[in-house]
Design a protein around this motif. Structure first.
Motif, PDB file in Angstrom:
ATOM      1  N   GLU A   1     -12.320 105.953  58.927  1.00  0.00           N
ATOM      2  CA  GLU A   1     -13.590 105.372  59.353  1.00  0.00           C
ATOM      3  C   GLU A   1     -13.730 105.403  60.875  1.00  0.00           C
ATOM      4  O   GLU A   1     -14.817 105.600  61.409  1.00  0.00           O
ATOM      5  CB  GLU A   1     -13.671 103.922  58.845  1.00  0.00           C
ATOM      6  N   LEU A   2     -12.614 105.234  61.573  1.00  0.00           N
ATOM      7  CA  LEU A   2     -12.647 105.218  63.036  1.00  0.00           C
ATOM      8  C   LEU A   2     -12.693 106.615  63.638  1.00  0.00           C
ATOM      9  O   LEU A   2     -13.484 106.878  64.541  1.00  0.00           O
ATOM     10  CB  LEU A   2     -11.427 104.467  63.590  1.00  0.00           C
TER      11      LEU A   2
ATOM     12  N   GLU B   1     -19.352 102.028  63.429  1.00  0.00           N
ATOM     13  CA  GLU B   1     -18.834 100.754  62.947  1.00  0.00           C
ATOM     14  C   GLU B   1     -17.560 100.991  62.178  1.00  0.00           C
ATOM     15  O   GLU B   1     -17.460 101.936  61.400  1.00  0.00           O
ATOM     16  CB  GLU B   1     -19.842 100.063  62.026  1.00  0.00           C
ATOM     17  N   VAL B   2     -16.589 100.111  62.402  1.00  0.00           N
ATOM     18  CA  VAL B   2     -15.311 100.156  61.692  1.00  0.00           C
ATOM     19  C   VAL B   2     -15.043  98.753  61.166  1.00  0.00           C
ATOM     20  O   VAL B   2     -15.143  97.774  61.905  1.00  0.00           O
ATOM     21  CB  VAL B   2     -14.168 100.592  62.642  1.00  0.00           C
ATOM     22  N   HIS B   3     -14.713  98.669  59.880  1.00  0.00           N
ATOM     23  CA  HIS B   3     -14.371  97.391  59.260  1.00  0.00           C
ATOM     24  C   HIS B   3     -12.865  97.227  59.279  1.00  0.00           C
ATOM     25  O   HIS B   3     -12.133  98.177  58.984  1.00  0.00           O
ATOM     26  CB  HIS B   3     -14.883  97.342  57.824  1.00  0.00           C
ATOM     27  N   GLY B   4     -12.413  96.041  59.608  1.00  0.00           N
ATOM     28  CA  GLY B   4     -10.980  95.809  59.644  1.00  0.00           C
ATOM     29  C   GLY B   4     -10.643  94.341  59.631  1.00  0.00           C
ATOM     30  O   GLY B   4     -11.512  93.478  59.487  1.00  0.00           O
TER      31      GLY B   4
ATOM     32  N   TYR C   1      -7.118  98.698  59.640  1.00  0.00           N
ATOM     33  CA  TYR C   1      -8.417  99.349  59.502  1.00  0.00           C
ATOM     34  C   TYR C   1      -8.194 100.761  58.990  1.00  0.00           C
ATOM     35  O   TYR C   1      -7.089 101.286  59.027  1.00  0.00           O
ATOM     36  CB  TYR C   1      -9.214  99.359  60.822  1.00  0.00           C
ATOM     37  N   ASP C   2      -9.262 101.357  58.509  1.00  0.00           N
ATOM     38  CA  ASP C   2      -9.219 102.711  57.967  1.00  0.00           C
ATOM     39  C   ASP C   2      -9.364 103.698  59.118  1.00  0.00           C
ATOM     40  O   ASP C   2     -10.420 103.778  59.753  1.00  0.00           O
ATOM     41  CB  ASP C   2     -10.353 102.874  56.957  1.00  0.00           C
TER      42      ASP C   2
END
Length: 146
Positions: A123-124, A98-101, A119-120
Motif C-alpha cells: 500500500e505504501l 493513504e496508508v492504513h496501519g 502496515y502493508d
C-alpha cells in the motif's frame, strides 16, 4: 504528576503530525536513548540511529499526517490504528497517498522505549511502482477470487 496514558498518546500523535526534517532534535522528548524502532523495512536500535533514519526519511518528504482511527492506552503499553496521508516525490510521482496501519508503543515513564509500526508495504510503495504496482494488484485480485 504522571501523565495519563491517553495524554501520552495524544502527545505522540501531535509530535508526529508536527515532525519535519528540521525538528528531529525533539526525538529526545519522545524516545529513550535505547529505543527500538521496528517497521516492515527496518529494525533500528538507539535514538542516534533513529534520528539518522528519520533525517533520511524526512529529507524529501513533502507532507505526512496521521489520523487516528482507534486506540487502546495503558500506562506502559499503547496501540493506535491510523491512516497516514503522505506525499513524497519518489512514491507515486509525488501524489498524495493513504496508508492504513497501526503502532505498538511501550513506555518507560513518559518516553517510548519500543515502537513498532505495522502496515502493508504494498500500500505504501509497491502499488505505486509501474511494473510492481500492476503485478501486486493482479496477484491481490487473483487471491481474492480463490
Amino acid at each position: 504528576m504522571n501523565e495519563s496514558a491517553e495524554n501520552k498518546l495524544a502527545r505522540f500523535l501531535q509530535f508526529y503530525n508536527a515532525l519535519s526534517h528540521d525538528g528531529l532534535d525533539r526525538l529526545a522528548d519522545i524516545y529513550t536513548e535505547d529505543v527500538t524502532f521496528v517497521d516492515p523495512v527496518h529494525q533500528i536500535t538507539g535514538r542516534p540511529n533513529l534520528t539518522a533514519y528519520f533525517s533520511h526519511a524526512y529529507q524529501r518528504l513533502t507532507y505526512c499526517k496521521f489520523e487516528p482511527v482507534s486506540q487502546t492506552d495503558a500506562e506502559q503499553l499503547s496501540f493506535i490504528s491510523w491512516i497516514m496521508t503522505l506525499s513524497h516525490p519518489a512514491i507515486g510521482k509525488g501524489k498524495s497517498i493513504e496508508v492504513h496501519g497501526c503502532t505498538e508503543l511501550r513506555w518507560r515513564g513518559q518516553r517510548i522505549y519500543y515502537h513498532r509500526d505495522f502496515y502493508d508495504l504494498t500500500e505504501l510503495v509497491y502499488q505505486h511502482l509501474p511494473i510492481l504496482g500492476w503485478a501486486t494488484t493482479h496477484v491481490k485480485h487473483r487471491m481474492a477470487k480463490a
